[in-house]
Write an enzyme that holds these catalytic residues in place. Structure first.
Site, PDB file in Angstrom:
ATOM      1  N   LYS A 115       0.826  -1.214   0.000  1.00 39.79           N
ATOM      2  CA  LYS A 115       0.000   0.000   0.000  1.00 39.79           C
ATOM      3  C   LYS A 115       0.860   1.264   0.000  1.00 39.79           C
ATOM      4  CE  LYS A 115      -4.312  -1.734   1.832  1.00 39.79           C
ATOM      5  NZ  LYS A 115      -5.270  -1.668   0.784  1.00 39.79           N
ATOM      6  N   LYS A 197      -4.624  -8.865  -6.073  1.00 36.87           N
ATOM      7  CA  LYS A 197      -5.851  -9.252  -5.373  1.00 36.87           C
ATOM      8  C   LYS A 197      -7.010  -8.327  -5.784  1.00 36.87           C
ATOM      9  CE  LYS A 197      -6.593  -7.653  -1.166  1.00 36.87           C
ATOM     10  NZ  LYS A 197      -7.242  -7.486   0.130  1.00 36.87           N
ATOM     11  N   LYS A 200     -11.342  -3.558  -2.929  1.00 38.09           N
ATOM     12  CA  LYS A 200     -12.426  -2.581  -3.049  1.00 38.09           C
ATOM     13  C   LYS A 200     -11.921  -1.163  -3.280  1.00 38.09           C
ATOM     14  CE  LYS A 200     -13.401  -3.352   1.746  1.00 38.09           C
ATOM     15  NZ  LYS A 200     -12.162  -3.114   2.469  1.00 38.09           N
TER      16      LYS A 200
HETATM   17  N1  AQP Z   1      -9.809 -10.476  -3.133  1.00 37.69           N
HETATM   18  C1  AQP Z   1     -10.091 -11.091  -2.004  1.00 37.69           C
HETATM   19  N2  AQP Z   1     -10.186 -12.438  -1.981  1.00 37.69           N
HETATM   20  C2  AQP Z   1     -10.479 -13.093  -0.820  1.00 37.69           C
HETATM   21  N3  AQP Z   1     -10.692 -12.465   0.350  1.00 37.69           N
HETATM   22  C3  AQP Z   1     -10.606 -11.119   0.375  1.00 37.69           C
HETATM   23  N4  AQP Z   1     -10.744 -10.196   1.344  1.00 37.69           N
HETATM   24  C4  AQP Z   1     -10.571  -8.966   0.839  1.00 37.69           C
HETATM   25  N5  AQP Z   1     -10.296  -9.037  -0.465  1.00 37.69           N
HETATM   26  C5  AQP Z   1     -10.306 -10.360  -0.795  1.00 37.69           C
HETATM   27  C6  AQP Z   1     -11.066 -10.523   2.721  1.00 37.69           C
HETATM   28  O1  AQP Z   1     -12.108  -9.655   3.149  1.00 37.69           O
HETATM   29  C7  AQP Z   1     -11.924  -9.373   4.534  1.00 37.69           C
HETATM   30  C8  AQP Z   1     -12.021  -7.899   4.794  1.00 37.69           C
HETATM   31  O2  AQP Z   1     -10.938  -7.218   4.321  1.00 37.69           O
HETATM   32  P1  AQP Z   1     -10.685  -5.701   4.682  1.00 37.69           P
HETATM   33  O3  AQP Z   1     -11.569  -4.824   3.960  1.00 37.69           O
HETATM   34  O4  AQP Z   1     -10.676  -5.471   6.134  1.00 37.69           O
HETATM   35  O5  AQP Z   1      -9.197  -5.553   4.200  1.00 37.69           O
HETATM   36  P2  AQP Z   1      -8.546  -5.905   2.850  1.00 37.69           P
HETATM   37  O6  AQP Z   1      -8.101  -7.324   2.886  1.00 37.69           O
HETATM   38  O7  AQP Z   1      -7.478  -4.885   2.656  1.00 37.69           O
HETATM   39  O8  AQP Z   1      -9.702  -5.734   1.781  1.00 37.69           O
HETATM   40  P3  AQP Z   1      -9.675  -4.953   0.426  1.00 37.69           P
HETATM   41  O9  AQP Z   1     -10.963  -5.204  -0.276  1.00 37.69           O
HETATM   42  O10 AQP Z   1      -8.421  -5.287  -0.311  1.00 37.69           O
HETATM   43  O11 AQP Z   1      -9.655  -3.448   0.893  1.00 37.69           O
HETATM   44  P4  AQP Z   1      -8.725  -2.271   0.442  1.00 37.69           P
HETATM   45  O12 AQP Z   1      -8.774  -2.237  -1.029  1.00 37.69           O
HETATM   46  O13 AQP Z   1      -9.315  -1.047   1.062  1.00 37.69           O
HETATM   47  O14 AQP Z   1      -7.382  -2.567   1.017  1.00 37.69           O
HETATM   48  C9  AQP Z   1     -10.594  -9.982   4.954  1.00 37.69           C
HETATM   49  O15 AQP Z   1     -10.854 -11.213   5.599  1.00 37.69           O
HETATM   50  C10 AQP Z   1      -9.909 -10.198   3.649  1.00 37.69           C
HETATM   51  O16 AQP Z   1      -8.970 -11.262   3.721  1.00 37.69           O
END
Ligand code: AQP
Length: 329
Positions: A115, A197, A200
């Site tokens: 990040k 990955k 969002k």
């Molecule tokens: N692509 C993914 N595949 C499987 N699991 C996923 N998770 C997120 N993206 C995927 C799982 O969703 C949960 C919540 O995640 P989070 O929002 O707290 O953090 P993150 O992993 O950083 O999610 P994002 O969507 O990637 O958010 P941004 O883009 O803001 O950083 C976790 O259990 C995660 O593993």
């Protein structure tokens, strides 16, 4: 898994939730809650580690709570709450910053490196410290299992290290948690770049399908998804990661087994396969959105208020022991 195991998990409102969040996290929770004591949070203080628009943040907090409900989390059984409403999370994060966590631990975190990229000196201290707040989230509720996607496994490992160091210093205060990663769909990849990955907060909206995307938008994103070379349908995550990702999404949202899907799609080209996948995704989204739209803001606020009271009772009791152990009380 033992009956009535304690579970904690959460999602940060940093963007509109994607099918990656659903497949990798929420859909697992729905199963796990049946026999266990679950706490599911909307971890809003994690979202502000990067800049957020206040109005968007507020809306997303409610939308995530509604998503939990629409996906089948039962608020009578499981606790659903907003992290910022329980001051113990940030209080414990500070204590763990001082005892149990070293700078070297945080410097190793892959998510921080991804990040922050080459701007490490320009990002917030919060982004660097995020895993410690996550450790506090988990340890406050004595969670034994933390269901997460593959990307969050390293943070749970760090939580274990922090808890062990704290316990060594002050006696057994914390339960040592374990990450539980669902094998199929543990890491749903971006539709525009299968080496990344699905996230969002991806700047490219073509990379993810949001749970609230309209069917037309979702269909377009699937049809535009990148594919690998080759034109038959086969599951080969190493050599054909883009197609393997699409097959995983198909299997998880359509309730199918991958080998069976491959068999049924033999002889079809990418175009035909993508059309069938788009139908499955659209059907899933329509069902999900119908439930989501039937839940009012008032109902959601009530669930969050009740969850706050239940979480507060657990967190405060734990904090009493922690304050005593470190000597401030
Ligand atoms: N692509 C993914 N595949 C499987 N699991 C996923 N998770 C997120 N993206 C995927 C799982 O969703 C949960 C919540 O995640 P989070 O929002 O707290 O953090 P993150 O992993 O950083 O999610 P994002 O969507 O990637 O958010 P941004 O883009 O803001 O950083 C976790 O259990 C995660 O593993």
């Amino acid at each position: 898994m033992k009956k009535e195991t304690k579970i904690f998990s959460g999602i940060k409102p940093s963007g509109d939730l994607t099918i990656g969040n659903y497949i990798g996290a929420i859909s697992q929770w729905v199963e796990i809650q049946k026999d266990n004591e679950c706490v599911f949070s909307i971890v809003d203080y994690h979202a502000i580690t990067v800049k957020q628009d206040p109005a968007d943040l507020r809306r997303r907090i409610l939308d995530i709570a509604k998503t939990y409900l629409a996906a089948g989390i039962d608020p009578k059984k499981s606790i659903i709450f907003q992290q910022s409403q329980i001051p113990a999370h940030t209080e414990l994060a500070w204590i763990l910053n001082c005892t149990g966590t070293n700078m070297a631990d945080l410097k190793k975190m892959t998510q921080f490196k991804d990040k922050a990229g080459d701007k490490q000196d320009g990002v917030s201290v919060g982004l660097f410290d995020y895993p410690v707040l996550m450790a506090a989230d988990i340890l406050l509720y004595d969670a034994q299992i933390v269901p997460v996607g593959e990307d969050q496994k390293q943070h749970v490992e760090l939580t274990r290290d922090i808890a062990k160091r704290f316990n060594n210093e002050y006696g057994t205060i914390f339960t040592i948690p374990e990450a539980r990663v669902h094998k199929a769909g543990a890491r749903v990849m971006s539709l525009s770049d299968p080496t990344k990955k699905m996230a969002k907060s991806d700047e490219s909206k073509l990379g993810y399908i949001a749970l609230l995307d309209s069917p037309e938008v979702a269909r377009k994103k699937i049809m535009k998804a990148v594919t690998d070379s080759g034109d038959d349908i086969d599951y080969d995550p190493i050599n054909r990661p883009a197609l393997a990702n699409l097959l995983t999404i198909y299997a998880r949202l359509g309730n199918r087994e991958i080998p069976r899907l491959v068999k049924d799609n033999k002889g079809k080209g990418y175009g035909e396969f993508k059309k069938a996948l788009a139908d499955v995704v659209v059907k899933f989204l329509e069902n999900f959105q119908e439930k989501f739209n039937s839940i009012s803001d008032e109902e959601t606020e009530k669930v969050l208020e009740d969850g706050k009271n239940r979480a507060l009772a657990i967190a405060e009791e734990k904090m009493k022991k922690i304050r005593q152990a470190i000597g401030v009380r």
